[in-house]
Design an enzyme around this catalytic site. Structure first.
Site, PDB file in Angstrom:
ATOM      1  N   TYR A 123       0.748  -1.210   0.055  1.00 44.14           N
ATOM      2  CA  TYR A 123      -0.046  -0.072  -0.097  1.00 44.14           C
ATOM      3  C   TYR A 123       0.757   1.364   0.055  1.00 44.14           C
ATOM      4  O   TYR A 123       0.379   2.272  -0.294  1.00 44.14           O
ATOM      5  CB  TYR A 123      -0.943  -0.047   1.168  1.00 44.14           C
ATOM      6  CG  TYR A 123      -2.315  -0.514   1.025  1.00 44.14           C
ATOM      7  CD1 TYR A 123      -2.386  -2.080   0.569  1.00 44.14           C
ATOM      8  CD2 TYR A 123      -3.488   0.300   1.255  1.00 44.14           C
ATOM      9  CE1 TYR A 123      -3.609  -2.526   0.336  1.00 44.14           C
ATOM     10  CE2 TYR A 123      -4.638  -0.496   1.202  1.00 44.14           C
ATOM     11  CZ  TYR A 123      -4.775  -1.870   0.776  1.00 44.14           C
ATOM     12  OH  TYR A 123      -6.054  -2.626   0.455  1.00 44.14           O
ATOM     13  N   LYS A 178       3.290 -15.060   1.761  1.00 48.90           N
ATOM     14  CA  LYS A 178       3.678 -15.989   0.795  1.00 48.90           C
ATOM     15  C   LYS A 178       5.207 -16.127   0.752  1.00 48.90           C
ATOM     16  O   LYS A 178       5.822 -15.907  -0.130  1.00 48.90           O
ATOM     17  CB  LYS A 178       3.136 -15.361  -0.698  1.00 48.90           C
ATOM     18  CG  LYS A 178       1.566 -15.357  -0.700  1.00 48.90           C
ATOM     19  CD  LYS A 178       1.038 -16.667  -1.398  1.00 48.90           C
ATOM     20  CE  LYS A 178       1.408 -17.109  -2.867  1.00 48.90           C
ATOM     21  NZ  LYS A 178       0.927 -18.346  -3.390  1.00 48.90           N
ATOM     22  N   ASP A 225      -2.730 -17.867   0.248  1.00 52.18           N
ATOM     23  CA  ASP A 225      -3.747 -18.563  -0.440  1.00 52.18           C
ATOM     24  C   ASP A 225      -4.277 -19.677   0.212  1.00 52.18           C
ATOM     25  O   ASP A 225      -5.700 -19.825   0.128  1.00 52.18           O
ATOM     26  CB  ASP A 225      -3.371 -18.791  -1.761  1.00 52.18           C
ATOM     27  CG  ASP A 225      -1.875 -19.661  -1.989  1.00 52.18           C
ATOM     28  OD1 ASP A 225      -1.191 -19.854  -0.751  1.00 52.18           O
ATOM     29  OD2 ASP A 225      -1.602 -20.543  -2.804  1.00 52.18           O
ATOM     30  N   ASP A 258      -6.399  -7.071   3.831  1.00 53.83           N
ATOM     31  CA  ASP A 258      -7.337  -6.704   3.045  1.00 53.83           C
ATOM     32  C   ASP A 258      -8.468  -7.780   2.647  1.00 53.83           C
ATOM     33  O   ASP A 258      -9.624  -7.942   2.861  1.00 53.83           O
ATOM     34  CB  ASP A 258      -6.903  -5.445   2.168  1.00 53.83           C
ATOM     35  CG  ASP A 258      -8.004  -4.715   1.534  1.00 53.83           C
ATOM     36  OD1 ASP A 258      -8.976  -4.501   2.162  1.00 53.83           O
ATOM     37  OD2 ASP A 258      -7.926  -4.821   0.155  1.00 53.83           O
ATOM     38  N   ASP A 272     -12.105  -9.453   4.201  1.00 55.23           N
ATOM     39  CA  ASP A 272     -13.363  -9.369   3.610  1.00 55.23           C
ATOM     40  C   ASP A 272     -13.963 -10.666   3.340  1.00 55.23           C
ATOM     41  O   ASP A 272     -15.159 -11.059   3.713  1.00 55.23           O
ATOM     42  CB  ASP A 272     -13.073  -8.680   2.174  1.00 55.23           C
ATOM     43  CG  ASP A 272     -13.572  -7.253   2.201  1.00 55.23           C
ATOM     44  OD1 ASP A 272     -13.225  -6.733   3.072  1.00 55.23           O
ATOM     45  OD2 ASP A 272     -14.013  -6.876   0.928  1.00 55.23           O
TER      46      ASP A 272
HETATM   47  C1  IPM Z   1     -10.415  -1.499   3.868  1.00 56.65           C
HETATM   48  C2  IPM Z   1     -10.727  -0.706   2.661  1.00 56.65           C
HETATM   49  C3  IPM Z   1      -9.613   0.195   2.275  1.00 56.65           C
HETATM   50  C4  IPM Z   1      -8.371  -0.655   2.135  1.00 56.65           C
HETATM   51  C5  IPM Z   1      -9.729   1.085   1.127  1.00 56.65           C
HETATM   52  C6  IPM Z   1     -11.081   1.853   1.365  1.00 56.65           C
HETATM   53  C7  IPM Z   1      -8.650   2.097   0.848  1.00 56.65           C
HETATM   54  O1  IPM Z   1     -10.948  -1.932   1.554  1.00 56.65           O
HETATM   55  O2  IPM Z   1     -10.288  -0.893   4.860  1.00 56.65           O
HETATM   56  O3  IPM Z   1     -10.523  -2.773   3.976  1.00 56.65           O
HETATM   57  O4  IPM Z   1      -7.897  -1.168   1.012  1.00 56.65           O
HETATM   58  O5  IPM Z   1      -7.677  -0.769   3.149  1.00 56.65           O
HETATM   59 MG    MG Z   2     -10.990  -3.892   2.309  1.00 56.25          MG
END
Ligand code: IPM
Ligand code: MG
Length: 368
Positions: free
Chosen positions: A142, A192, A225, A249, A253
């Protein structure tokens, strides 16, 4: 002694709607528990861009550095897709994380009993699930340099750099081990190392921190993975997962969805302790700004409410009050109160964002 200070940044899309419910709850704590905060509010993301031409004004950044905790809603939206990368709404959030040095991002994925049927996985796979992803938040791909889109011969090349120093890995590993000691005492580190040098270093440093200072915690390593696959196969094998910024990230999710809805999950981003002993901290829901449902009263405020519960626990030493709020959410769900994202049962009418907030306040009242 002055009240603890909170900076509220509702942001874009559903951010302001879900934050409105948190403000009611903050008010409840002031009235009913004599737990008062000095609350200030400001703009972030697209809202800040519209007002100031930047996704985070310097005065907002300075304020965020001073307060005891920041509470953020969400940033982004299709309206801002055309903006230059440097002023996109997400840059505001990334600047906050980086300049506050919030290196440890705690993302719990907990499956409430009342919602076990909402998961896309079988009920026995997710019922009772309680895992914590610790995502490194201020480094890695990032932020690594070089980055950019460059001319190379007769075409362009897009470059991002995955970069981790030993000390960056060391400090986030410590956060994970400390948390594990207060939970199931197990850490799984994901990278990884089979294809990335940064992954090799990650594995080495996590192992070293473990061997030197946390030998009592059970440690395992997994390729990220395979970790994603195991998260879907049998998530209850995990307690704390520690991983880098990008893998974190993605994995968070995926983990969030195991619990039934992205609308349920809070997060805490913590940095080093300030002079008053509290960690630098920003709390935000894991979900995004959901522009498709913004302004319609459909959003689920629970992720933002639970983010405030994390603030009570990690910034304000109010573990019992955090428990009270989490139990109120659990009670409301057990009573069958559902926002639109949690539907699926016959004959259940969804409540609005604000009705969900009121129901939580009702459950808080009942807890007294
Ligand atoms: C998260 C989001 C952020 C990230 C975005 C909005 C920049 O996806 O907080 O998970 O990628 O970190
Ligand atoms: Mg995210």
């Amino acid at each position: 002694m002055s009240n603890p200070s909170l900076l509220i940044l509702p942001g874009d899309g559903i951010g302001p709607e879900v934050m409105a419910e948190v403000k009611k709850i903050i008010g409840w704590y002031g009235d009913k528990r004599d737990l008062k905060f000095d609350v200030s509010e400001d703009l972030v993301g697209g809202a800040a861009y519209d007002a100031h031409g930047t996704p985070l004004h310097d005065h907002t950044m300075a304020k965020a550095q001073e307060v005891d905790a920041v509470l953020l809603g969400a940033v982004g939206g299709p309206k801002y897709d055309v903006l230059d990368f440097s002023v996109k709404p997400e840059r505001g959030l990334l600047r906050l994380r980086k300049e506050m040095d919030l290196y440890a991002n705690l993302r719990p994925a907990q499956c409430f009993d009342a919602l076990a049927d909402f998961s896309s996985l079988k009920k026995d796979v997710v019922a009772g699930l309680d895992i914590m992803i610790v995502r490194e938040l201020t480094s890695g791909i990032y932020f690594g340099e070089p980055r950019g889109i460059f001319e190379e011969g007769n075409e362009r090349v897009g470059i991002n750099t995955q970069r981790y120093t030993e000390s960056e890995i060391d400090r986030v590993a410590r956060s994970a081990f400390e948390l594990a000691r207060r939970r199931g005492n197990k850490v799984c580190s994901m990278e990884k190392a089979n294809v990335m040098e940064s992954g090799i270093l990650w594995r080495e440093v996590v192992q070293k921190v473990h061997d030197e200072d946390y030998p009592d915690v059970e440690l395992s390593h997994m390729y990220a993975d395979a970790g994603a696959m195991q998260l879907c196969r049998w998530p209850k094998q995990f307690d704390v997962i520690v991983t880098d910024n990008l893998f974190g990230d993605l994995l968070s999710d995926a983990a969030a969805m195991l619990t039934g809805s992205l609308g349920m999950l809070p997060s805490a981003s913590l940095g080093a302790p300030m002079a008053n002993g509290r960690p630098k901290a920003l709390y935000e829901p894991v979900h995004g700004s959901a522009p498709d449902i913004a302004g319609q009263g459909k959003a689920n405020p629970i992720a933002c409410v639970l983010s405030f519960a994390m603030a009570l626990r990690y910034s304000f030493d109010q573990g019992a009050e955090a428990d009270r709020l989490e139990k109120a959410v659990e009670k409301v769900l057990a009573d069958g109160v559902r926002t639109a994202d949690l539907l699926g049962e016959e004959g259940v009418t969804p409540v609005t964002t604000s009705e969900m907030g009121d129901a939580i306040i009702g459950a808080l009242d009942a807890s007294l």
